[in-house]
Design an enzyme around this catalytic site. Structure first.
Site, short mmCIF file in Angstrom:
data_model
loop_
_atom_site.label_atom_id
_atom_site.label_comp_id
_atom_site.label_asym_id
_atom_site.label_seq_id
_atom_site.Cartn_x
_atom_site.Cartn_y
_atom_site.Cartn_z
N LEU A 24 73.59 -12.73 -72.31
CA LEU A 24 73.18 -12.02 -71.10
C LEU A 24 74.00 -10.77 -70.82
O LEU A 24 73.51 -9.83 -70.22
CB LEU A 24 73.26 -12.96 -69.89
CG LEU A 24 72.26 -14.12 -69.87
CD1 LEU A 24 72.59 -15.08 -68.75
CD2 LEU A 24 70.84 -13.59 -69.72
N GLY A 25 75.26 -10.77 -71.20
CA GLY A 25 76.07 -9.59 -70.93
C GLY A 25 77.55 -9.89 -71.11
O GLY A 25 77.98 -11.00 -71.39
N GLY A 27 81.66 -8.44 -69.69
CA GLY A 27 82.45 -7.62 -68.78
C GLY A 27 83.93 -7.88 -68.97
O GLY A 27 84.36 -8.46 -69.96
N GLY A 28 84.72 -7.43 -67.98
CA GLY A 28 86.15 -7.56 -68.08
C GLY A 28 86.64 -8.99 -68.05
O GLY A 28 87.73 -9.30 -68.52
N VAL A 32 78.75 -13.63 -70.83
CA VAL A 32 77.83 -14.49 -70.09
C VAL A 32 76.65 -14.81 -71.00
O VAL A 32 76.05 -13.92 -71.61
CB VAL A 32 77.34 -13.82 -68.80
CG1 VAL A 32 76.46 -14.78 -68.00
CG2 VAL A 32 78.52 -13.36 -67.95
N LYS A 46 79.48 -18.57 -68.14
CA LYS A 46 80.47 -17.50 -68.28
C LYS A 46 81.64 -18.06 -69.06
O LYS A 46 82.37 -18.94 -68.58
CB LYS A 46 80.92 -16.98 -66.91
CG LYS A 46 82.02 -15.93 -67.03
CD LYS A 46 82.30 -15.23 -65.72
CE LYS A 46 81.23 -14.21 -65.40
NZ LYS A 46 81.59 -13.36 -64.25
N ASP A 140 85.72 -9.95 -54.88
CA ASP A 140 85.10 -8.93 -55.73
C ASP A 140 83.62 -8.80 -55.41
O ASP A 140 82.77 -8.79 -56.29
CB ASP A 140 85.31 -9.30 -57.20
CG ASP A 140 85.06 -8.12 -58.14
OD1 ASP A 140 85.08 -6.97 -57.66
OD2 ASP A 140 84.86 -8.34 -59.35
#
Length: 923
Positions: A24-25, A27-28, A32, A46, A140
């Protein structure tokens, strides 16, 4: 969360019991994946980056924070289904929301308008109510953490930012996405009010397609958030006033999530009058060169139409009244501050500190306003004195406002959330300070001011431990007559059970010291999950008053370990998740349903004859959590104990007010900011080149850069601060103003008389940038050309500050480091940062100390049972570290504390870095 892609080479095909079906993606935080649960439900997994598995204690603390997120109500939030770890790599399984993020939707389709915007605002505010009501702070909140599912918006990743922050074992950090962060988050602080600020920024983005303070480099965005007003142009008038209130610089002036939700619903039916359009976002101010000595710099008036307001907020000129009352008066600048009245009434010019004006570094604001109490900016380290009447600094080394009067209610306020009241499930210093009121561990640090406060003394045990087998076995005898609040006696079996129960994964808040040190069966997880395990190899109780600990390896200071609250006794038959049976002078009368308030009252079964360390004064303690106006309550006298004064502007205000200043203290804590000098990168492979750096450091300028507290306090003379037990080795190369002549001599001795080039890496934290500039300037005076390299905090430990292999490969010779021990003992301070065997090529706290002689000294000190000889060995470790010039103190961290005006018998605890709750009374 649309946009499922095929798995890439190297992606997992399963995570624990979940099948992974798509990517799905990334990041930092991690990657995911789309997955399927054993029951066939689609889930989002995640899988966090491997750096978060670098130490066992970090993983436990991560899991504790992530588990907290599971308490959040499901409405308007994506459910957290499971938290776990695979090969020690943490993962989070959540509800799969089949829809794009708000970030993606607005970027692709344009702003959200009309009723859809109001629905978005109400549902996300409702999610905040659920999050905050469960004792969690999101930290966040941003457009990419709002998913637009088919059944409405869902908020994700609540509480995970704090989990990741803690998992990195940082002593200072900024957690969040800068463009949506509240001003106080740049100080590493976050509260429900910070989420409200970020929520408002997210709604402004949804309504306009742009950030409330624009986007761009971090210093530029920081400056705008700290000093300028949000840009509300294009925001619908029915919610503009509410968003304006949410964007107040002072968190005390923002509405709560509950107020926000109610007023949004009202705004949907009867829109309030809108404020006039807010100004456009400002451009960055010009960068000013770094002066040799920090001087007050007045920011030029911002561009026409842009209003600059001080950090403490206030109603902007030309706007109507805010929907929420200001909780306290806006404080003027302290006497001596230079301000030029604007032609337009109600406007003030802002002051910024040294360094680039565009960064508006919050910890430097008004530093020059702080009056010094010593001509050189250094206060001596006096020995403890007799009790004194309150004055500035009195409580650091003596008792301020001494009193033996009993009675009254002592009020404690904390901006943090309640960690736990369970002694086996806590770690933070505020919790450890409090638990001694109702729980007794085997030993404790003596509750007295000054250096004597680092002395370990018996508590529940009648004497310190008796070592045998070379320090692998430790035996304690419990005092006679100690009872719980219900009148039943405390036994050694209760202490054994308490230690073992703390190892249950469901109690993941505590330390890992017992898990790692005791000779336990492999895979032991506490008496509930490992009920069949025989733990006699680790702990034995030959009778009701004797307890014997058996360690894997000898450890000479095990008395320091058993002072942890894990040894507070718990009777197995009365162990529940919700109650704690008191063994100390107070018992828990109540814990509110929302975990916002804890009340302690006297325990009538406590017997002073069994407890030589406690003389309880108040009849009652009231502890409130999640308090957004904690500092204001301390100032006003409606609380006796609270947090440190963290904002530099607030600190300057306290020190400029004579009535407040006499209630203030600036102690040296056990926390140190350091500079690691990498001997694997030439020319730092030569000790004289390293020594040149040490000699050139201007410690006074560094203290000013770290803020008001440190600017008032002692300058470092050794790596280990004076609050750590034992004698200190004074490094002759550390000078208040630096020593350029001696530094140039060292350059000549290492064959670099004209200097050389070096790279300095630091985190993208405001204070670290300012300190880096001071170091750069100081070394530049002797010909060392320092290139500054700022890196994201989340990448710092993995790729830079904790990765010796990459540091060598990239030629980085200077590394910003920070450290604080778990308790004030040289072993706890030095072991992880000075032992070369702790170094790996991928992650370690130590990145610069590779000296076998130091390793040998550490081994000898850890097992030396003679306290005098042990202290000499640790002093020798400090001396060799100074001689090698590989780890240099920049500042001993010194917070500003404020005693409540009704607090008596007050002194600072060198263990907790705040006032000692155990000895305080109330006027």
């Amino acid at each position: 969360m649309r946009g499922v892609r095929p798995l890439r080479p190297g992606d997992p095909t399963s995570v624990d019991s979940y099948k992974v079906t798509g990517f799905l993606g990334e990041g930092g935080q991690g990657s995911v994946y789309l997955g399927v649960s054993p029951s066939g439900e689609q889930v989002a997994i995640k899988l966090l980056h491997a750096r978060f598995a670098d130490d066992e204690q970090a993983v436990r603390r991560f899991r504790r924070e992530a588990e907290a997120a599971r308490r959040v109500a499901e409405f308007c939030t994506a459910r957290v289904l499971e938290v776990g770890a695979v090969n020690d790599q943490p993962y989070i399984v959540g509800e799969y929301v089949d829809g794009p993020s708000l970030q993606h939707q607005v970027t692709k389709e344009g702003p959200v308008q009309g009723p859809a915007l109001m629905r978005l605002a109400i549902t996300t505010a409702t999610a905040l109510v659920a999050i905050h009501g469960s004792g969690v702070v999101h930290r966040d909140f941003k457009p990419s953490n709002v998913l637009l599912g088919p059944d409405g918006p869902r908020v994700i990743d609540f509480g995970i930012a704090r989990a990741l922050d803690i998992s990195q074992s940082l002593t200072t950090s900024i957690v969040g996405t800068p463009a949506f962060m509240a001003p106080e988050q740049f100080l590493g602080e976050a509260s429900p009010a910070s989420d409200v600020f970020a929520w408002a920024g997210t709604m402004i983005f949804a309504a306009t397609g742009r950030g409330a303070f624009g986007f761009g480099p971090l210093p530029v965005v920081m400056h705008r958030i700290l000093n300028l007003d949000a840009d509300l142009n294009g925001v619908p008038p029915e919610i503009a006033p509410l968003l304006w209130a949410c964007m107040a610089k002072d968190p005390r002036q923002r509405p709560t999530a509950e107020q926000l939700m109610r007023d949004l619903i009202r705004a949907g039916t009867a829109p309030p009058p809108a404020p006039p359009p807010a100004p456009q976002g400002a451009q960055p101010l010009p960068v000013q060169p770094l002066p040799v000595q920090p001087l007050p710099v007045q920011v030029p008036q911002a561009e026409s139409g842009v209003q600059v307001r001080p950090f403490n907020g206030g109603t902007p000129q030309g706007h109507g009244p805010l929907p929420y009352p200001v909780s306290g008066p806006v404080r003027p600048f302290p006497p001596g501050a230079t301000t030029e009245p604007s032609r337009r009434r109600g406007r003030r010019r802002a002051l910024v500190s040294i360094g680039a004006a565009s960064t508006a570094l919050v910890t430097g604001i008004a530093v020059w306003l702080v009056a010094r109490t010593h001509p050189e900016g250094v206060q001596p380290n006096p020995t403890p004195t007799s009790p004194q009447v309150a004055a500035f600094g009195t409580a650091v080394t003596s008792v301020a406002d001494p009193s033996a009067k009993k009675g009254g209610t002592l009020r404690v306020v904390s901006p943090s959330e309640l960690e736990s009241v369970d002694p086996g499930n806590m770690y933070m210093s505020d919790s450890l300070n409090l638990v001694r009121l109702y729980g007794r561990s085997l030993t404790m640090f003596k509750p007295v001011p000054g250096a004597a406060g680092t002395q370990i003394v018996p508590d529940l045990a009648e004497s310190l431990g008796v070592p045998s087998n070379g320090g692998k076995t430790w035996t304690y005898k419990l005092r006679q007559g100690v009872k719980y609040q219900d009148g039943t006696p405390v036994t050694s079996e209760d202490v054994k059970y308490a230690v073992l129960r703390s190892m249950d994964p469901s109690r993941s808040l505590g330390s890992s010291h017992f898990d790692l040190m005791l000779d336990l069966p492999a895979g032991y997880q506490g008496p509930a999950k490992s009920s069949s395990a025989n733990t006699d190899s680790a702990i034995q109780t030959p009778d009701d008053r004797t307890i014997v600990f058996r360690l894997k390896r000898p450890f000479a200071t095990f008395d320091d370990v058993v002072q942890l609250p894990e040894t507070v006794p718990v009777p197995k038959a009365k162990d529940t998740q919700d109650t704690v049976l008191a063994s100390g002078p107070y018992e828990i009368q109540s814990v509110s349903a929302d975990k916002k308030k804890v009340v302690l009252t006297r325990n009538d079964q406590w017997d002073a004859a069994t407890d030589p360390n406690r003389d309880p004064l108040p009849d009652q303690y009231e502890i409130e959590y999640g308090v957004t106006d904690a500092e204001q309550r301390l100032r006003a006298g409606t609380a006796e104990f609270g947090p440190t004064i963290s904002s530099a502007s607030d600190a300057a205000g306290v020190l400029a007010d004579s009535a407040l200043k006499k209630r203030a203290d600036v102690p040296v804590t056990t926390s140190v900011r350091m500079l690691a000098i990498n001997p694997q990168v030439p020319p730092f492979d030569k000790v004289d080149c390293r020594r040149a750096v040490v000699r050139a450091l201007n410690l006074k300028n560094l203290a000013l850069a770290y803020g008001a507290g440190s600017a008032q306090s002692q300058l470092p003379t050794s790596l280990v601060p004076p609050t750590v037990a034992g004698g200190r080795w004074r490094d002759p190369d550390l000078k208040a103003d630096g020593d350029q002549q001696a530094a140039k001599q060292s350059l000549a001795a290492c064959g670099k008389p004209t200097g050389f080039a070096a790279t300095y890496v630091y985190r993208d934290l405001s204070t670290e940038k300012q300190v880096a500039e001071v170091v750069q300037h100081g070394l530049g005076q002797i010909g060392i050309d320092v290139k500054l390299q700022q890196v994201p905090t989340l990448d710092f430990h993995k790729t830079y500050g904790g990765n010796p292999g990459n540091l060598k490969k990239q030629g980085i010779g200077l590394i910003a480091k920070s450290w604080a021990p778990d308790w004030p003992d040289p072993e706890s301070f030095l072991s992880l940062i000075a032992d070369s065997r702790q170094i790996t090529d991928t992650y370690s706290f130590n990145v610069s100390v590779r000296v076998k002689a130091i390793d040998d000294l550490i081994d000898r000190a850890r097992v030396e049972l003679d306290a005098g000889k042990r202290a000499d060995l640790w002093t020798e470790v400090e001396q060799k570290l100074a001689d090698e010039a590989v780890l240099v103190p920049l500042v001993w961290m010194s917070p500003l504390l404020l005693r409540g005006q009704n607090a008596v018998n007050v002194h600072v605890s060198p263990v907790f870095g705040n006032y000692d709750l155990l000895t305080m009374g109330v006027r």
